[in-house]
Design an enzyme around this catalytic site. Structure first.
Site, short mmCIF file in Angstrom:
data_model
loop_
_atom_site.label_atom_id
_atom_site.label_comp_id
_atom_site.label_asym_id
_atom_site.label_seq_id
_atom_site.Cartn_x
_atom_site.Cartn_y
_atom_site.Cartn_z
N ASP A 88 -5.32 -6.06 -10.35
CA ASP A 88 -4.74 -4.90 -9.67
C ASP A 88 -5.91 -4.06 -9.14
OD1 ASP A 88 -3.06 -2.84 -8.82
OD2 ASP A 88 -2.75 -2.01 -10.83
N ARG A 116 9.02 7.90 -8.57
CA ARG A 116 7.61 7.51 -8.68
C ARG A 116 6.81 8.79 -8.83
NH1 ARG A 116 4.21 3.11 -5.22
NH2 ARG A 116 5.48 1.82 -6.60
N CYS A 166 0.08 -7.28 -8.12
CA CYS A 166 1.29 -6.52 -7.81
C CYS A 166 1.30 -6.06 -6.35
CB CYS A 166 1.40 -5.32 -8.74
SG CYS A 166 -0.04 -4.24 -8.70
N1 CP Z 1 3.63 -3.21 -6.21
C1 CP Z 1 4.12 -2.03 -5.82
O1 CP Z 1 4.72 -1.28 -6.59
O2 CP Z 1 3.92 -1.74 -4.51
P1 CP Z 1 4.28 -0.39 -3.74
O3 CP Z 1 3.28 0.64 -4.19
O4 CP Z 1 4.14 -0.75 -2.30
O5 CP Z 1 5.67 0.01 -4.10
N1 NVA Z 2 -2.18 0.50 -10.35
C1 NVA Z 2 -1.71 0.70 -9.00
C2 NVA Z 2 -0.42 -0.04 -8.79
C3 NVA Z 2 0.15 0.06 -7.41
C4 NVA Z 2 1.47 -0.65 -7.27
C5 NVA Z 2 -1.56 2.19 -8.74
O1 NVA Z 2 -1.04 2.89 -9.61
O2 NVA Z 2 -1.95 2.65 -7.67
#
Ligand code: CP
Ligand code: NVA
Length: 312
Positions: A231, A108, A271
């Site tokens: 979102d 990530r 999400c």
């Molecule tokens: N939806 C999602 O990716 O949540 P997290 O940031 O908790 O992993």
């Molecule tokens: N768009 C959000 C999604 C989190 C799962 C972010 O990037 O923070």
């Protein structure tokens, strides 16, 4: 499925419609087996998965760690600060080293370009656990959820309301383009999706029947859809823009009024994590139309399918 072995998953743009369908079918299969009591499917016994997260995570981390465990893998979770990356070892050198030791990497990152560098220098598959550009593993769970609640994979009418230029909007466009969806991005012009994702959808739509509409008008976007998706307005890493985003996105709050315009058929999706009272109101996220917990649950089964298929 064999053609997926050893592949990375950075964006659905790199996958064919048929490959997305394969992963969706495998996810369904994983979930059915889980419900029959078969949690442990040790196809990757003795292997290791490295998980490097530059940002916090609840769902993605927990589901990939659990999925890996249920496939027989050990996971190593770390933030970059605990690795030599935090002291300046390059992403490229890190990829060269760790990919000689582990069997897969889930990352990530803030900048999507980090994932590209990681993948170019890695001998093992890299899975995007969210970048600024896209969030592919989330939308596979969303497609599974829609399959379950709407009884179909193709032809879903979905309106994404809010920040149309974020990772979720992009990934919904990309997976929807492959599954033949009618996708509407409802967002102020300032936050319309990036050209690359729009062009890909227009291109693929000719083959899959997918249609993409990008509009500022709520009425035009959400009327008669199967699902309204939203979102956060301020994604991780965008904190500097918080004030402006709050102001411009406020009219796009998903509340009961908006759900009424969408109509009877529309389920509510997010999400998560949700910022209650901002992009969505309590009455909507807690309503019988909300499928957000089912989406979260499906993160496990889709993570399992992704790892089962991609790791060598
Ligand atoms: N939806 C999602 O990716 O949540 P997290 O940031 O908790 O992993
Ligand atoms: N768009 C959000 C999604 C989190 C799962 C972010 O990037 O923070």
């Amino acid at each position: 499925l064999n053609q997926l072995r050893g592949r990375s998953l950075l964006s659905w743009l790199d996958y064919t419609p048929q490959e997305v369908l394969m992963l969706l079918n495998l996810s369904k299969n994983m979930k059915e087996r889980y419900y029959l009591g078969e949690r442990y499917i040790g196809v990757h016994q003795g292997k290791t998965l490295l998980m490097v997260f530059e940002k916090p995570s609840t769902r993605t981390r927990i589901s990939f760690e659990t999925a890996a465990w249920q496939l027989g893998m050990k996971t190593i979770y770390s933030n970059p600060q605990e690795l030599q990356l935090g002291r300046g070892e390059t992403v490229e050198d890190t990829a060269r080293v760790v990919s000689r030791i582990v069997d897969g990497i889930v990352a990530r990152v803030f900048n999507h370009s980090t994932l590209i560098k990681l993948t170019q220098h890695s001998q093992v598959p890299v899975v995007n656990a969210l970048s600024d550009e896209c969030h592919p593993t989330q939308v596979l769970a969303d497609a599974l959820t829609l399959w379950e609640v709407k009884g179909k994979v193709n032809g879903i009418k979905l309106a994404f309301v809010g920040d149309g230029d974020n990772n979720m909007a992009h990934s919904l466009i990309a997976i929807g383009a492959r599954l033949g969806w009618d996708i509407r991005i409802v967002s102020p012009k300032r936050y319309w999706p990036s050209r690359r994702y729009i062009e890909d959808a227009e291109d693929l739509g000719k083959r899959t029947g997918a249609v993409l509409t990008v509009t500022e008008t709520i009425e035009e976007g959400v009327k008669g859809v199967d699902a309204v998706y939203t979102d956060v307005w301020v994604s991780m890493g965008m904190e500097k823009e918080a004030e402006e985003r709050m102001k411009l996105l406020k009219p796009y709050q998903v509340n009961q009024g908006l759900m009424n315009i969408a109509g009877e058929n529309a389920v509510f999706m997010h999400c998560l994590p949700a910022h209650r009272g901002l992009e969505v109101t309590d009455d909507v996220i807690d309503s019988s139309k909300s499928v957000v917990w089912q989406q979260a649950e499906n993160r496990l089964h889709t993570a399992k399918a992704i790892l089962a298929a991609l790791i060598r």
